[in-house]
Design a protein around this motif. Structure first.
Motif, PDB file in Angstrom:
ATOM      1  N   LEU A 355       0.821  -1.213   0.000  1.00 23.00           N
ATOM      2  CA  LEU A 355       0.000   0.000   0.000  1.00 23.00           C
ATOM      3  C   LEU A 355       0.856   1.264   0.000  1.00 23.00           C
ATOM      4  O   LEU A 355       0.652   2.172  -0.805  1.00 23.00           O
ATOM      5  CB  LEU A 355      -0.927  -0.005   1.214  1.00 23.00           C
ATOM      6  CG  LEU A 355      -1.873   1.197   1.340  1.00 23.00           C
ATOM      7  CD1 LEU A 355      -2.806   1.255   0.138  1.00 23.00           C
ATOM      8  CD2 LEU A 355      -2.690   1.099   2.617  1.00 23.00           C
ATOM      9  N   SER A 356       1.822   1.342   0.899  1.00 23.60           N
ATOM     10  CA  SER A 356       2.596   2.580   1.066  1.00 23.60           C
ATOM     11  C   SER A 356       3.301   2.979  -0.222  1.00 23.60           C
ATOM     12  O   SER A 356       3.994   2.179  -0.836  1.00 23.60           O
ATOM     13  CB  SER A 356       3.632   2.391   2.182  1.00 23.60           C
ATOM     14  OG  SER A 356       3.005   2.137   3.408  1.00 23.60           O
ATOM     15  N   PHE A 357       3.124   4.223  -0.617  1.00 17.25           N
ATOM     16  CA  PHE A 357       3.778   4.831  -1.779  1.00 17.25           C
ATOM     17  C   PHE A 357       3.407   4.167  -3.105  1.00 17.25           C
ATOM     18  O   PHE A 357       3.991   4.462  -4.126  1.00 17.25           O
ATOM     19  CB  PHE A 357       5.306   4.814  -1.615  1.00 17.25           C
ATOM     20  CG  PHE A 357       5.794   5.608  -0.450  1.00 17.25           C
ATOM     21  CD1 PHE A 357       5.963   6.982  -0.543  1.00 17.25           C
ATOM     22  CD2 PHE A 357       6.067   5.000   0.755  1.00 17.25           C
ATOM     23  CE1 PHE A 357       6.406   7.719   0.537  1.00 17.25           C
ATOM     24  CE2 PHE A 357       6.512   5.728   1.846  1.00 17.25           C
ATOM     25  CZ  PHE A 357       6.681   7.090   1.740  1.00 17.25           C
ATOM     26  N   GLN A 358       2.458   3.234  -3.105  1.00 16.44           N
ATOM     27  CA  GLN A 358       2.133   2.568  -4.361  1.00 16.44           C
ATOM     28  C   GLN A 358       0.629   2.578  -4.637  1.00 16.44           C
ATOM     29  O   GLN A 358       0.179   3.198  -5.590  1.00 16.44           O
ATOM     30  CB  GLN A 358       2.656   1.122  -4.346  1.00 16.44           C
ATOM     31  CG  GLN A 358       4.179   1.047  -4.330  1.00 16.44           C
ATOM     32  CD  GLN A 358       4.678  -0.368  -4.449  1.00 16.44           C
ATOM     33  OE1 GLN A 358       4.048  -1.222  -5.058  1.00 16.44           O
ATOM     34  NE2 GLN A 358       5.836  -0.638  -3.863  1.00 16.44           N
ATOM     35  N   LEU A 359      -0.130   1.883  -3.798  1.00 23.23           N
ATOM     36  CA  LEU A 359      -1.561   1.755  -4.062  1.00 23.23           C
ATOM     37  C   LEU A 359      -2.412   2.714  -3.243  1.00 23.23           C
ATOM     38  O   LEU A 359      -3.634   2.623  -3.263  1.00 23.23           O
ATOM     39  CB  LEU A 359      -2.011   0.307  -3.805  1.00 23.23           C
ATOM     40  CG  LEU A 359      -1.474  -0.706  -4.817  1.00 23.23           C
ATOM     41  CD1 LEU A 359      -1.890  -2.113  -4.432  1.00 23.23           C
ATOM     42  CD2 LEU A 359      -1.948  -0.382  -6.236  1.00 23.23           C
ATOM     43  N   LEU A 360      -1.758   3.616  -2.520  1.00 26.06           N
ATOM     44  CA  LEU A 360      -2.524   4.633  -1.798  1.00 26.06           C
ATOM     45  C   LEU A 360      -2.946   5.724  -2.785  1.00 26.06           C
ATOM     46  O   LEU A 360      -2.103   6.312  -3.464  1.00 26.06           O
ATOM     47  CB  LEU A 360      -1.675   5.232  -0.678  1.00 26.06           C
ATOM     48  CG  LEU A 360      -2.323   6.375   0.100  1.00 26.06           C
ATOM     49  CD1 LEU A 360      -3.535   5.871   0.885  1.00 26.06           C
ATOM     50  CD2 LEU A 360      -1.324   7.021   1.036  1.00 26.06           C
ATOM     51  N   ASP A 361      -4.231   5.987  -2.855  1.00 29.85           N
ATOM     52  CA  ASP A 361      -4.719   7.041  -3.752  1.00 29.85           C
ATOM     53  C   ASP A 361      -4.188   8.390  -3.281  1.00 29.85           C
ATOM     54  O   ASP A 361      -4.280   8.742  -2.104  1.00 29.85           O
ATOM     55  CB  ASP A 361      -6.253   7.044  -3.747  1.00 29.85           C
ATOM     56  CG  ASP A 361      -6.805   7.929  -4.839  1.00 29.85           C
ATOM     57  OD1 ASP A 361      -6.802   9.161  -4.649  1.00 29.85           O
ATOM     58  OD2 ASP A 361      -7.224   7.397  -5.878  1.00 29.85           O
ATOM     59  N   SER A 362      -3.615   9.149  -4.198  1.00 31.34           N
ATOM     60  CA  SER A 362      -2.969  10.412  -3.830  1.00 31.34           C
ATOM     61  C   SER A 362      -3.935  11.398  -3.186  1.00 31.34           C
ATOM     62  O   SER A 362      -3.543  12.200  -2.338  1.00 31.34           O
ATOM     63  CB  SER A 362      -2.327  11.047  -5.067  1.00 31.34           C
ATOM     64  OG  SER A 362      -3.307  11.296  -6.061  1.00 31.34           O
TER      65      SER A 362
END
Length: 997
Positions: A355-362
């Motif tokens: 999730l961190s820095f990848q799949l977290l919606d900005s």
């Protein structure tokens, strides 16, 4: 002293307790996390914690079915949404380049159950988290079950039971049967919660007797948001936020149904526990304002709180979501809220690369900064959700897909996360009872495909047998499990003791402040004071008074610097001369006599206050390498004429300053990073010639000593268990230090490691890196041209053999620079690694014998903030203590230690004096260093008292008087006798006169 370091460490948990551990949790209470961690004592809170985890702590590894099983058409397995997604003609956004297709084969765990379990046995884990493939057990998503699937998981569970490894089983890890997606629309349908309950009942009935820990599903945020909102992941539905929130609604209902099913029908007999694996990021405010903190709180509400608050608090969504999303967010009835609330027996947390820095919606960052602080997230969960028992069911980072064995980057992220978990337990009172590294073996990494690896064991995906090869992280994790954490080691403890009499305590200034502005007393002009009108002095043209001789007192700048040095209580002061200013043309045809006189005065004033000057003839700087322009313009050190010019310059300095200077450095910190091999060759010859010049022509009369000072940061193998990394570290030490040290302190020639490496590079890569050869006469000239080994040491670097980060990879030396993120770092990101100094000093002794050693510079930068001067206090304290260990425990012939640097004016951010508004102010680190000097180290109650004779620095101007003490005594006696005689003659003459009158 040493005891104070141990005391500070022992006081740290109480200090943290004073700042508050979380009480009973409540929604919004986690908002205090950011201000709490901003107030923690620095740098103590960031130090590595040597301690162990509570007894019975669970250590494990994990995997997911689609990532590792393969066998997508074996044993009657049905298709999953990931099978369909991976076989689409269009490559998923962000997926890996062409290669193995999805998880068709992956690590082939379906056909290698015993292989995987053998890996677990080697690790010594207490539990193994894996997921069941819904499509393997129920190929169509509903009954009838697949006997081959049931048998497969039965074999795995039986083997785990034989080894005593606790299974932690996930019912759903993203691989929904495609049949349910096709028939109902997947999790967008209200039918799915009931079907999921039926699937869970099958699993509880068949496997529940062997499973104590169940996870209903993994990371519902990713399933809902990217599966049904953005379409980045299977089933690839781009339904926007509304559909994503609806899918999440059904996921929560499904989870609650399964929890109640187990609680009502299976718990009494099976005595297991059920939860849901929730994933989260961590976020920090751009600035510590109330508004930004609220935005951070909102960010966590929108990702973790979306699912955690309904389950752990009140059955409903966070208030920030309900107030911001209005009609987009479905509503729970009161009955549903009661049904969902409390449906978790522990808090299962997933944190890391997925999730961190990848799949977290900005958009869900709300313009704040993402971070990877697991400790702060654990504290936030503890505060927000009523102190739950936390089980970390997935955590790690990743390495490049090309990394095979030495996964140093992975190790140091693992070390950081486990360390933060330990601090959360010991310092913050968070109840964490287990940790799961992700993953046991390399596999298909979802949207990243095979471009990254997260396994402890390496898998060659192109091979047929898919053997597991242990990476360096296996050894790291294995030892950590054996020790149950990071127990204190004797070498990590500070020691008590003192340095020998005559130990040199010094301070460094690259270049002293030179101000040769003449005093008013040297002005030979005549002035008239206009007392009636202008009230000013008016110069009389053509009229001059006699010019008097210059005196050292004419230089006001010297008096100020000397007084500042006296405040430090140092015994030595190290600075460099400016060759380019003393001899502007590079030869004796033009000499700056004013500057030379200034240096003479400075040195004599140092001696007057009993401070020994340590003077370097040359120190490279950015502009022209601090060479005279005529030399810099014509090749600098690549020109052999520079060698002779340096010898001529050195001879002049010895003649002019040698009566005042007894401690010489020929060259201070020549930077090997910027040297060509030819330049280094000439530099060594220049040093040797100057040393021999001093030895033959000046040593007898001046009685000084002379050597070269090399920059020597320590280099450590990134993977301590890796032979390849050790070879790289040895190579870098020879190129960084041995290049210039071996000819002088060793055999008179360059290290064989250098020559062998360059021969290899030149033959393989067709380069032409020519390392010159010395003649036999030159070897004899250079070898032994030292009186001591002077080194500058600032930090320690980790190096590895596997290319991981192109930006930090040196292709020439084939070395990867690695960062241990658990180390303290300065504002400029310099690592604070005190034990690196001790290792360096031992290395020098082992390489070059029992040579006298001086640490000529050792220091750290700050950001001109008093908070960060605390880092310098820690740095000085611990580096000197490691130097003491080298002296007392390793028998290193250490004779001096110098702090870098004197002040911020000449070395911004490194000084013990700050320089603001033309004023010098002592920093706290100055007082601390002064205390260490006063104690001559770190004496303890058992340290024997050392009585040292008073040492007085040499004063050339006093030499005449000191060597003629008898003559002076006789002259004094005669003079006193003469005065007394005159007195009596006068007295009696006057008395006779009065009598006569």
């Amino acid at each position: 002293p040493a005891g104070s370091m141990a005391l500070a460490a022992s006081l740290l948990p109480p200090l943290l307790l004073l700042l508050g551990r979380p009480g009973l949790g409540a929604p919004g209470q986690g908002a205090g996390t950011w201000s709490r961690f901003a107030r923690l004592p620095y740098p103590q809170d960031q130090l590595f914690l040597h301690d162990t985890f509570p007894d019975g702590f669970l250590w494990g590894a994990g995997s997911a079915a689609y990532q590792t099983e393969g066998g997508w058409r074996q044993g009657g397995k049905g298709a999953s949404i990931w099978d369909t997604f991976a076989h689409r003609p269009a490559t998923p956004s962000g997926a890996a380049p062409p290669g193995p297709v999805g998880g068709d084969v992956a690590s082939d765990s379906y056909n290698n159950v015993f292989r995987d379990v053998e890996g677990l046995r080697r690790l010594g884990v207490s539990h193994y988290r894996f997921s069941l493939s819904w499509a393997r057990l129920l190929p169509n998503g509903t009954a009838p079950p697949n006997p081959a699937g049931l048998a497969h998981y039965g074999r795995l569970l039986a083997r785990l039971r034989e080894l005593g490894v606790e299974p932690v089983v996930t019912l759903y890890h993203w691989d929904l049967p495609q049949a349910l997606q096709d028939a109902f629309g997947g999790w967008a349908s209200p039918v799915l919660p009931g079907l999921f309950r039926d699937y869970a009942e099958l699993c509880f009935r068949h496997f529940g007797g062997q499973v104590r820990y169940w996870l209903t599903m993994d990371n519902p945020y990713v399933v809902a948001w990217h599966g049904y909102g953005t379409g980045r992941l299977p089933p690839g539905v781009r339904g926007g936020p509304r559909l994503a929130y609806l899918a999440a609604h059904h996921l929560l209902q499904a989870h609650a149904k399964v929890w109640h099913l187990y609680h009502d029908h299976f718990r009494p007999a099976q005595r297991g526990k059920v939860s849901i694996a929730l994933s989260s990021h961590w976020i920090k405010p751009q600035r510590m304002t109330e508004k930004n903190i609220k935005e951070c709180q909102k960010s966590l509400d929108f990702v973790l709180g979306w699912f955690a608050k309904p389950i752990f608090i009140d059955g409903d969504y966070p208030e920030s979501m309900r107030s911001n999303l209005s009609s987009l967010l479905p509503e729970f009835s009161e009955a549903e809220k009661k049904y969902i609330k409390g449906t978790a027996d522990f808090f299962a947390l997933s944190f890391g690369a997925t999730l961190s820095f990848q799949l977290l919606d900005s958009h869900m960052k709300f313009q704040q900064l993402e971070s990877i602080s697991l400790r702060q997230l654990l504290y936030w969960i503890n505060s927000e959700y009523n102190n739950p028992q936390i089980f970390i069911v997935e955590n790690s980072w990743f390495v490049s897909g090309t990394t095979k064995k030495d996964d140093a980057k992975y190790i140091y992220y693992l070390k950081k996360f486990i360390m933060e978990t330990l601090k959360a337990i010991r310092y913050d009172g968070v109840h964490v009872f287990g940790y799961t590294v992700w993953s046991l073996l390399d596999g298909f990494e979802w949207h990243r495909g095979y471009s990254i690896r997260r396994g402890l064991f390496y898998v060659d995906f192109q091979s047929h047998d898919k053997k597991l090869m242990p990476k360096s992280s296996v050894l790291f994790y294995q030892k950590l499990i054996e020790k149950n954490g990071f127990p204190p080691l004797p070498e990590n403890q500070p020691i008590e003791g003192i340095f020998p009499c005559g130990f040199a305590w010094g301070i460094v200034d690259n270049y002293i402040q030179v101000d040769t502005t003449p005093a008013q007393f040297l002005d030979s002009s005549v002035y008239v004071w206009d007392v009636h009108q202008t009230k000013q002095l008016i110069k009389v043209d053509g009229v001059y008074a006699s010019r008097r001789k210059r005196h050292c007192v004419d230089f006001a700048a010297i008096r100020l610097q000397i007084s500042l040095l006296q405040e430090m209580h140092v015994t030595h002061f190290h600075f460099s001369l400016k060759w380019s200013l003393i001899l502007p043309l590079g030869n004796l045809s033009l000499i700056n006599h004013t500057l030379v006189h200034y240096y003479q005065c400075f040195a004599s004033e140092l001696l007057r206050v009993n401070i020994t000057p340590v003077v370097a003839l040359w120190q490279p700087m950015i502009e022209n390498q601090e060479l005279p322009v005529s030399l810099a313009k014509y090749g600098a050190w690549e020109n052999i004429e520079t060698v002779q010019a340096f010898v001529e310059y050195a001879g002049f300095c010895f003649t002019s300053l040698g009566d005042h200077v007894k401690f010489w450095i020929t060259m201070n910190e020549p930077s090997v990073k910027n040297l060509t091999y030819t330049a280094g060759h000439n530099l060594l010859k220049a040093h040797a010639k100057v040393w021999h010049l001093y030895d033959k022509e000046f040593r007898r009369s001046q009685k000084g000593k002379i050597s070269i000072a090399l920059q020597a940061d320590w280099v450590e193998p990134a993977c301590p268990f890796s032979r390849n990394d050790q070879e790289v570290a040895d190579r870098i030490l020879e190129f960084d230090i041995g290049w210039l040290a071996e000819p002088i302190f060793g055999n008179g020639d360059y290290p064989e490691v250098m020559r062998a490496w360059l021969r290899r590079r030149n033959s393989v890569d067709l380069y032409n890196f020519h390392l010159p050869y010395f003649s036999e006469d030159e070897k004899k000239l250079i070898q032994g041209s030292f009186d001591f080994f002077a080194l500058s040491h600032y930090t320690t670097t980790l190096v590895g053999s596997e290319k991981e980060d192109a930006v930090k990879y040196d292709h020439y030396l084939e070395v990867q620079m690695i960062n241990d993120i658990t180390w303290l770092h300065s504002p400029s990101r310099a690592a604070v690694v005190p034990w690196g100094l001790r290792k360096l000093l031992k290395w020098v002794k082992s390489k070059y014998g029992n040579v006298p050693i001086y640490v000529m510079a050792n220091g750290i930068d700050d950001d001109q903030n008093m908070v960060h001067d605390k880092l310098r206090v820690y740095y000085i304290q611990n580096y000197i203590n490691e130097a003491l260990k080298a002296y007392t425990l390793d028998d290193v012939n250490l004779q001096g230690y110098f702090v870098y640097s004197f002040n911020d004016k000449t070395a911004p951010k490194y000084g013990l004096y700050s320089y603001v508004a033309n004023q010098y102010e002592p920093k706290p680190s100055l007082k601390h260093y002064r205390e260490i000097i006063g104690n001559n180290g770190f004496p303890g109650p058992e340290t024997p008292e050392l009585l040292c004779p008073e040492e007085v620095a040499s004063c050339p101007d006093c030499h005449f008087f000191r060597t003629r003490k008898s003559l002076l005594a006789f002259i004094s006696f005669v003079f006193v006798a003469f005065i007394v005689t005159i007195f009596f003659i006068t007295y009696y003459s006057r008395r006779v006169e009065r009598q006569y009158k």
